[in-house]
Design a protein around this motif. Structure first.
Motif, short mmCIF file in Angstrom:
data_model
loop_
_atom_site.label_atom_id
_atom_site.label_comp_id
_atom_site.label_asym_id
_atom_site.label_seq_id
_atom_site.Cartn_x
_atom_site.Cartn_y
_atom_site.Cartn_z
N ILE A 56 0.84 -1.19 0.00
CA ILE A 56 0.00 0.00 0.00
C ILE A 56 0.88 1.25 0.00
CG2 ILE A 56 -1.87 -1.12 1.29
CD1 ILE A 56 -0.97 0.70 3.68
N TYR A 96 -9.25 1.92 2.01
CA TYR A 96 -8.75 0.96 1.04
C TYR A 96 -9.87 0.07 0.49
CZ TYR A 96 -5.63 -2.65 -0.90
OH TYR A 96 -4.97 -3.53 -1.72
N GLN A 149 -9.88 -6.54 -5.12
CA GLN A 149 -10.21 -5.50 -4.15
C GLN A 149 -11.70 -5.18 -4.21
OE1 GLN A 149 -7.74 -2.02 -4.57
NE2 GLN A 149 -8.88 -0.84 -3.06
N ALA A 184 -4.57 2.25 -1.58
CA ALA A 184 -5.04 2.98 -0.40
C ALA A 184 -4.69 4.47 -0.39
CB ALA A 184 -4.53 2.34 0.90
#
Length: 376
Positions: free
Chosen positions: A114, A146, A323, A346
């Motif tokens: 991230i 995120y 995701q 993120a």
């Protein structure tokens, strides 16, 4: 601040604790043992560390209405084996609790790449370092951004709890999915305090001096910690270790069904010293009495990531499609409307550059149009 804090070799000692300890401290979530729980609530109120970090929603009001909630469980690699520094959250699990859907767990791999929001100049980082760089509140916020889901509560526990928990319930029996040798002193196959586990067997061997082995049929706390710590000799890496964690968790849940083993003031006072949370005793009692549904089982939601070496460091990268899938699952569990998943990696995409090798993983199996649609 060292902007490459996570570039150093990860400390090889214990990597997870959160769920096992929280099973003891938040046992009412799973079994609704409100009567016994009330008898120790005063002990809990006095002993665990309550802090007032809040998520993005008025969670106490949500509990009063009986709506689904989320809890971020974080286990730090401190509190045992002589570790006393702040540490990293090497275990991160987002748990959703719903009256109608039960309890769902999402394990977030510790090596997930991230860009820490507000600290994008340190990119790339691993998700387990957010807490190290910032604090609990920012860690909750980062996970929330995120995955684009609210994080209502947190429980932060350290390594000091696992051995106590397993020992308190009298040990556990776990069938190993692979054969391996592991020293808790060296984190490798040689050294003192050496354990040998065998594929398909519940028995294991242990030698304090690393030479003279004895056979055991049940894991105590130290053995369970060794069983879940090994990573580098597992051909599946973190995924193999996660499987072993789940095996231990399943046995902890099974054993914890006997409330007399856990819900007593002495043990709760001891275990809760390893816990920080913004759940109040009232919140816990509400979860125990109002959310318990014996017909709804605990469900684990897997996260599929791709391994990637970047600048000599091993990362896990979560593709955008994955995701979005995880976001969809979580938002459904929380009875929220569909929404696009959170920012790429993120962080603010205007403040860091994504390397081409990482971008290829992020947008694998997606068209250029879908890439543009999900990169905001």
């Amino acid at each position: 601040m060292n902007n490459r804090m996570d570039r150093h070799r990860q400390h090889k000692r214990g990597r997870w604790i959160a769920l096992g300890v929280v099973i003891a401290c938040l046992l009412g979530i799973f079994y609704g043992l409100n009567t016994i729980y009330r008898s120790v609530s005063s002990s809990l109120s006095d002993s665990y560390t309550k802090i007032h970090e809040k998520g993005g929603r008025p969670a106490d009001a949500i509990i009063r209405k009986g709506q689904p909630i989320s809890i971020l469980l974080m286990g730090t690699d401190t509190g045992a084996l002589d570790r006393t520094d702040k540490g990293r959250t090497d275990t991160m699990m987002l748990i959703t609790v719903s009256k109608t859907k039960g309890i769902h767990l999402v394990s977030i791999p510790r090596d997930t790449m991230i860009a820490i929001p507000g600290l994008e100049s340190t990119f790339p980082q691993k998700i387990n370092s957010v807490y190290t760089f910032t604090n609990v509140s920012d860690t909750m916020s980062t996970i929330s951004k995120y995955l684009n889901v609210p994080v209502d509560y947190f429980a932060l526990v350290n390594m000091g709890g696992l051995e106590k928990l397993v020992d308190q319930i009298g040990g556990i029996t776990v069938k190993s999915p692979l054969s391996f040798t592991f020293s808790t002193d060296t984190s490798h196959e040689t050294g003192k305090n050496l354990y040998q586990f065998y594929k398909g067997k519940t028995t294991f061997r242990y030698a304090k001096d690393g030479v003279h082995f004895k056979t055991y049929h049940k894991m105590n706390g130290k053995a369970a910690l060794a069983f879940t710590r090994m990573r580098y000799e597992d051909p599946r890496g973190d995924y193999g270790r996660t499987e072993r964690q789940r095996l231990v968790i399943a046995q902890l849940v099974k054993q914890a069904k006997n409330p007399a083993l856990l819900l007593n003031k002495t043990f709760m006072s001891s275990i809760s010293k390893n816990l920080r949370t913004n759940l109040t005793t009232k919140d816990m009692l509400s979860l125990a009495t109002e959310y318990y549904n014996p017909k709804k089982k605990v469900k684990a939601i897997s996260v599929n990531e791709t391994s990637l070496w970047y600048e000599g460091i091993s990362f896990q990268v979560m593709p955008r499609l994955e995701q979005q899938r995880v976001t969809n699952e979580l938002r459904s569990d929380l009875s929220l409307t569909h929404a696009t998943t959170g920012p790429v990696l993120a962080g603010n995409p205007d403040k860091f550059t994504i390397p081409q090798a990482v971008s290829q993983v992020l947008y694998a199996n997606t068209s250029s149009n879908s890439q543009a649609a999900t990169s905001n």
